[in-house]
Design a protein around this motif. Sequence first.
Motif, short mmCIF file in Angstrom:
data_model
loop_
_atom_site.label_atom_id
_atom_site.label_comp_id
_atom_site.label_asym_id
_atom_site.label_seq_id
_atom_site.Cartn_x
_atom_site.Cartn_y
_atom_site.Cartn_z
N GLU A 4 0.80 -1.23 0.00
CA GLU A 4 0.00 0.00 0.00
C GLU A 4 0.83 1.28 0.00
O GLU A 4 0.33 2.33 -0.39
CB GLU A 4 -0.96 0.00 1.20
N HIS A 10 -2.64 -9.16 -3.49
CA HIS A 10 -1.98 -8.10 -4.23
C HIS A 10 -2.53 -6.72 -3.85
O HIS A 10 -3.45 -6.60 -3.05
CB HIS A 10 -2.14 -8.33 -5.74
N LYS A 11 -1.97 -5.69 -4.51
CA LYS A 11 -2.30 -4.31 -4.17
C LYS A 11 -3.78 -3.99 -4.34
O LYS A 11 -4.36 -3.23 -3.57
CB LYS A 11 -1.46 -3.35 -5.02
N ASN A 12 -4.40 -4.51 -5.38
CA ASN A 12 -5.81 -4.20 -5.66
C ASN A 12 -6.76 -5.18 -4.98
O ASN A 12 -7.86 -5.44 -5.48
CB ASN A 12 -6.05 -4.21 -7.17
N ALA A 13 -6.35 -5.71 -3.86
CA ALA A 13 -7.19 -6.65 -3.12
C ALA A 13 -8.43 -5.95 -2.59
O ALA A 13 -8.43 -4.73 -2.36
CB ALA A 13 -6.40 -7.25 -1.95
N PRO A 14 -9.53 -6.67 -2.38
CA PRO A 14 -10.75 -6.07 -1.83
C PRO A 14 -10.50 -5.45 -0.45
O PRO A 14 -9.63 -5.91 0.30
CB PRO A 14 -11.71 -7.26 -1.72
N ILE A 15 -11.27 -4.42 -0.12
CA ILE A 15 -11.08 -3.74 1.16
C ILE A 15 -11.64 -4.55 2.31
O ILE A 15 -11.25 -4.37 3.47
CB ILE A 15 -11.72 -2.34 1.11
N THR A 34 -18.69 -6.21 -1.49
CA THR A 34 -18.68 -4.95 -2.22
C THR A 34 -20.10 -4.39 -2.21
O THR A 34 -21.00 -4.97 -1.59
CB THR A 34 -18.24 -5.15 -3.69
N GLU A 36 -5.10 11.52 -7.72
CA GLU A 36 -4.37 10.53 -8.50
C GLU A 36 -2.92 10.95 -8.77
O GLU A 36 -2.14 10.18 -9.33
CB GLU A 36 -5.08 10.27 -9.84
#
Length: 518
Positions: free
Chosen positions: A263, A423-428, A446, A363
Amino acid sequence: MKEFSGKYYGLFPLILLCAFYTYKAINFPVHDFSNYYFGGKFLADGKFNSGIYFPYEFNKAISNLGYSGLFTSYAPNTPFLALVFYPISFLSLPTAKLVFNSISVLLFAYSLNRLVLFFKINAKYILLVPILFFVPIKNELLFGQVYFLLFFLLSEFWLAYEKEEPKKMAIFLSLAIFLKVFPILLIFVFLFKKQFKPLIYIAISCLLLFLISVLFTGFDIWIFYFKNVLTKASNGEIAGAFVDNYQSVFMFLKRLMIFDEIENPDAFLNSPFLFFALTSALKIGLIITGYFVYKRVSNSLFIFSYWILTTILISPYGSTYTFILLLFPFFVLTKSDISNVKKVLFLSLLLLINNLPIAYFIENRFPFSYLRLFALALFFILFLSLIYRKVNWKIITLSTIVPCLLITLFKKSEIVNSTYFLHKNAPILVYDYKIANNQLTYFYWTEEGEKIESVPLETQTAINVELKNNQAYYNKKQFTFEKGNKLKPILINNKTLLYLSDYDRGIGFYALRKIKIN
């Protein structure tokens, strides 16, 4: 009629704006209002317990009622807030939002008008409010937030203070504290003035509100809130570990100084001690500066506005609707005798802080992703410059550094020997997982509800591990040491410990973590 329109004409554009977005909010996604509404609904249904603070349980219960398309989180709200929304929870969700927004607008306009009349603020400045505070007002109503109500409570608190009505003042401040907690910093005003009678009234009022709340919510959930929810919230742990949207000093320093391989891999430093020292210095420095402001500034509205700015800067999380509270320093500026050039500079900064779309800069690479925070910091510095000569900055600096050094010296470092598994884009929010057929399948939530995904994982053995006091033990040996709630620890191939943890995240926002076992 002329007298009426001449007295209140400054409020007309504001009321029209509020009326427009109150109407637009009817068909707008429920958004933040659902957090409050369902808290009240579960209280009314007798299902208000600690599970409400765990987002999977909260969202699952809402889904079971037939609602879809929501992703809500009751934390970090107090149990008392459920009691506030209890009466309108018997209405349908859209109707409840309309009723709440309508009441909020009326209270907001009422207290705003009382402030304008009491401090004799020129009505032409009120005409600027819909422009300078456009986005906070719009988002407050579209999202169904509580900051109009908070503004009302804080306004009435300060007006009661000005009129020397301590009992009335105590009621409004205690309600504000039970609504959003951070107004508790305003008690420093009385501590520095050595006004102990108002403090006693505030303590009594808070105790009464607590007892009333306990009658409806029970005592256990308050213990849980203080022990598990408030501690996380005060450390910026509302959802994810790094949330740039908050635009807070806390998150800026965390992004700067706390390394995380997924992160925050580009951290400038990796120094938890320095991070802790600087966040402590911020709090201590602002409070000590507040003492000098009290001692040497006669303008009571300036003193109050200083503490409002302090609460915003100290808070680890923020939002656009929080900036509705910047109306208080705005009123100070309207009454100030500074030059028109300086006033234009202040108002331009307010316009940027309140209305600069976060999507335009969030961004960008760090630190340019924190442009709104920089604008807020500059506004605060310029605000303090109005009383620069009245403050002994050398004493403030020394009084800030010494306590921070002592705190840092005696602070124990936390042992964190785990890393993220996904990975980085894993669910919150991962709420469960299972291992079978050389695959790890994880379940997450979600806005669309429950989701499932799988990743390859070679397994010869998978052994369940004991959880004791929220730490994982195997063969009487402790494997985990960090804080946070944990679920389902499993030892894979005697080499890797997998488990769900909300460490450094909002309560119940579990992520899969792993520890390599030597």
